[in-house]
Scaffold this motif. Structure first.
Motif, PDB file in Angstrom:
ATOM      1  N   GLY A  67      -2.111 -37.367  16.180  1.00 19.46           N
ATOM      2  CA  GLY A  67      -1.203 -37.059  15.078  1.00 19.46           C
ATOM      3  C   GLY A  67      -1.831 -36.125  14.052  1.00 19.46           C
ATOM      4  O   GLY A  67      -1.191 -35.174  13.597  1.00 19.46           O
ATOM      5  N   LEU A  68      -3.091 -36.368  13.709  1.00 17.05           N
ATOM      6  CA  LEU A  68      -3.777 -35.491  12.757  1.00 17.05           C
ATOM      7  C   LEU A  68      -3.960 -34.090  13.324  1.00 17.05           C
ATOM      8  O   LEU A  68      -3.778 -33.093  12.607  1.00 17.05           O
ATOM      9  CB  LEU A  68      -5.137 -36.084  12.372  1.00 17.05           C
ATOM     10  CG  LEU A  68      -5.098 -37.233  11.383  1.00 17.05           C
ATOM     11  CD1 LEU A  68      -6.491 -37.829  11.203  1.00 17.05           C
ATOM     12  CD2 LEU A  68      -4.548 -36.765  10.049  1.00 17.05           C
ATOM     13  N   ALA A  69      -4.310 -34.000  14.599  1.00 15.02           N
ATOM     14  CA  ALA A  69      -4.465 -32.681  15.224  1.00 15.02           C
ATOM     15  C   ALA A  69      -3.135 -31.934  15.252  1.00 15.02           C
ATOM     16  O   ALA A  69      -3.074 -30.737  14.960  1.00 15.02           O
ATOM     17  CB  ALA A  69      -5.024 -32.828  16.635  1.00 15.02           C
ATOM     18  N   ALA A  70      -2.059 -32.636  15.573  1.00 16.89           N
ATOM     19  CA  ALA A  70      -0.735 -32.010  15.613  1.00 16.89           C
ATOM     20  C   ALA A  70      -0.296 -31.582  14.211  1.00 16.89           C
ATOM     21  O   ALA A  70       0.273 -30.501  14.036  1.00 16.89           O
ATOM     22  CB  ALA A  70       0.287 -32.968  16.212  1.00 16.89           C
ATOM     23  N   LEU A  71      -0.576 -32.404  13.215  1.00 21.03           N
ATOM     24  CA  LEU A  71      -0.228 -32.049  11.841  1.00 21.03           C
ATOM     25  C   LEU A  71      -1.063 -30.863  11.371  1.00 21.03           C
ATOM     26  O   LEU A  71      -0.548 -29.934  10.744  1.00 21.03           O
ATOM     27  CB  LEU A  71      -0.435 -33.257  10.925  1.00 21.03           C
ATOM     28  CG  LEU A  71       0.084 -33.124   9.510  1.00 21.03           C
ATOM     29  CD1 LEU A  71       1.602 -32.914   9.516  1.00 21.03           C
ATOM     30  CD2 LEU A  71      -0.260 -34.364   8.714  1.00 21.03           C
ATOM     31  N   TYR A  72      -2.347 -30.857  11.694  1.00 18.97           N
ATOM     32  CA  TYR A  72      -3.228 -29.752  11.312  1.00 18.97           C
ATOM     33  C   TYR A  72      -2.763 -28.439  11.928  1.00 18.97           C
ATOM     34  O   TYR A  72      -2.722 -27.413  11.254  1.00 18.97           O
ATOM     35  CB  TYR A  72      -4.675 -30.044  11.719  1.00 18.97           C
ATOM     36  CG  TYR A  72      -5.596 -28.881  11.440  1.00 18.97           C
ATOM     37  CD1 TYR A  72      -6.015 -28.622  10.147  1.00 18.97           C
ATOM     38  CD2 TYR A  72      -6.020 -28.043  12.465  1.00 18.97           C
ATOM     39  CE1 TYR A  72      -6.850 -27.550   9.872  1.00 18.97           C
ATOM     40  CE2 TYR A  72      -6.847 -26.965  12.199  1.00 18.97           C
ATOM     41  CZ  TYR A  72      -7.264 -26.724  10.906  1.00 18.97           C
ATOM     42  OH  TYR A  72      -8.075 -25.660  10.641  1.00 18.97           O
ATOM     43  N   GLU A  73      -2.398 -28.471  13.218  1.00 19.60           N
ATOM     44  CA  GLU A  73      -1.977 -27.218  13.851  1.00 19.60           C
ATOM     45  C   GLU A  73      -0.675 -26.712  13.241  1.00 19.60           C
ATOM     46  O   GLU A  73      -0.438 -25.516  13.202  1.00 19.60           O
ATOM     47  CB  GLU A  73      -1.883 -27.353  15.362  1.00 19.60           C
ATOM     48  CG  GLU A  73      -0.728 -28.163  15.872  1.00 19.60           C
ATOM     49  CD  GLU A  73      -0.750 -28.351  17.379  1.00 19.60           C
ATOM     50  OE1 GLU A  73      -1.689 -27.867  18.046  1.00 19.60           O
ATOM     51  OE2 GLU A  73       0.178 -28.984  17.881  1.00 19.60           O
ATOM     52  N   ARG A  74       0.164 -27.604  12.729  1.00 23.73           N
ATOM     53  CA  ARG A  74       1.392 -27.168  12.071  1.00 23.73           C
ATOM     54  C   ARG A  74       1.109 -26.609  10.686  1.00 23.73           C
ATOM     55  O   ARG A  74       1.660 -25.589  10.299  1.00 23.73           O
ATOM     56  CB  ARG A  74       2.397 -28.316  12.000  1.00 23.73           C
ATOM     57  CG  ARG A  74       3.138 -28.435  13.303  1.00 23.73           C
ATOM     58  CD  ARG A  74       3.649 -29.820  13.587  1.00 23.73           C
ATOM     59  NE  ARG A  74       4.276 -29.855  14.900  1.00 23.73           N
ATOM     60  CZ  ARG A  74       3.622 -29.903  16.043  1.00 23.73           C
ATOM     61  NH1 ARG A  74       2.305 -29.926  16.050  1.00 23.73           N
ATOM     62  NH2 ARG A  74       4.262 -29.928  17.195  1.00 23.73           N
ATOM     63  N   VAL A  75       0.250 -27.247   9.923  1.00 24.03           N
ATOM     64  CA  VAL A  75      -0.108 -26.745   8.598  1.00 24.03           C
ATOM     65  C   VAL A  75      -0.877 -25.435   8.732  1.00 24.03           C
ATOM     66  O   VAL A  75      -0.613 -24.475   8.012  1.00 24.03           O
ATOM     67  CB  VAL A  75      -0.924 -27.803   7.816  1.00 24.03           C
ATOM     68  CG1 VAL A  75      -1.487 -27.226   6.533  1.00 24.03           C
ATOM     69  CG2 VAL A  75      -0.047 -29.009   7.522  1.00 24.03           C
ATOM     70  N   GLN A  76      -1.798 -25.378   9.668  1.00 23.76           N
ATOM     71  CA  GLN A  76      -2.551 -24.153   9.908  1.00 23.76           C
ATOM     72  C   GLN A  76      -1.615 -23.057  10.418  1.00 23.76           C
ATOM     73  O   GLN A  76      -1.788 -21.893  10.104  1.00 23.76           O
ATOM     74  CB  GLN A  76      -3.667 -24.412  10.940  1.00 23.76           C
ATOM     75  CG  GLN A  76      -4.582 -23.250  11.155  1.00 23.76           C
ATOM     76  CD  GLN A  76      -5.394 -22.880   9.921  1.00 23.76           C
ATOM     77  OE1 GLN A  76      -5.596 -23.690   9.016  1.00 23.76           O
ATOM     78  NE2 GLN A  76      -5.862 -21.666   9.861  1.00 23.76           N
ATOM     79  N   GLY A  77      -0.600 -23.433  11.190  1.00 27.88           N
ATOM     80  CA  GLY A  77       0.368 -22.467  11.710  1.00 27.88           C
ATOM     81  C   GLY A  77       1.138 -21.771  10.612  1.00 27.88           C
ATOM     82  O   GLY A  77       1.548 -20.626  10.761  1.00 27.88           O
TER      83      GLY A  77
END
Length: 142
Positions: free
Chosen positions: A25-35
Motif C-alpha cells: 500500500g505504501l509503495a502504491a501510494l508513493y508511486e501515485r504521489v511521485q507520479g
C-alpha cells in the motif's frame, strides 16, 4: 538439507500480513504521489468527472490494500487459536490483488486522458482553466 518436508507447513504470522499489505500500500501510494510530480501530464480542454472518479477508485483500491492488511492481521490476532496459513496467505494475496487493480484502473485513466488530450484544442470553447491530468505509472500496468 534445508528443504521443507511434507509434514511441515509455511509459518506465516499476522505481522507478516500487516507488513506485506502495508508495504504494498505504501509503495502504491508513493508511486501515485511521485507520479504527480514525474508522470506524464495531459492538458484537457474540459473538466472530466470520469477521470476524477477513476482517480478516486484507484485511491480507494490502494486504501483497500491497507485495510486488508489491518483487518487480516487483526482478525488473525484476535482469534483465540492460531490462524491457519491459508487465511493469512489469502489476505496477502487480496492486498496484492487490490494494488494490481489500482494500477489497472490508473492505466485505464491514462488511456482515457490521452484520448481526451488528442481532441482538437480550441481556446474559445475550452473551460476557463483547463484540467491537468497527471498519469500515475504503476508497476502492474502492463
Amino acid at each position: 538439507m534445508n528443504g521443507m518436508k511434507a509434514h511441515q507447513h509455511i509459518d506465516v504470522r499476522p505481522w507478516h500480513v500487516f507488513a506485506f499489505g502495508s508495504a504494498l500500500g505504501l509503495a502504491a501510494l508513493y508511486e501515485r504521489v511521485q507520479g504527480f510530480r514525474s508522470g506524464r501530464q495531459y492538458v484537457l480542454c474540459h473538466q472530466s468527472p470520469a477521470l476524477n472518479h477513476i482517480t478516486l477508485v484507484a485511491l480507494a483500491l490502494v486504501a483497500g490494500a491497507f485495510l486488508m492488511a489491518v483487518v487480516g492481521a487483526g482478525t488473525a490476532t484476535v482469534r483465540g487459536k492460531p490462524s491457519r496459513p491459508p487465511f493469512l496467505i489469502a489476505c496477502m494475496l487480496a492486498a496484492l490483488a487490490l494494488v494490481v487493480a489500482a494500477d489497472r484502473v490508473d492505466a485505464g485513466g491514462e488511456q482515457r486522458a490521452a484520448k481526451m488530450a488528442a481532441e482538437p484544442f480550441r481556446e474559445n470553447i475550452c473551460d476557463y482553466a483547463p484540467q491537468d491530468y497527471s498519469a500515475t505509472p504503476g508497476w502492474f500496468s502492463w
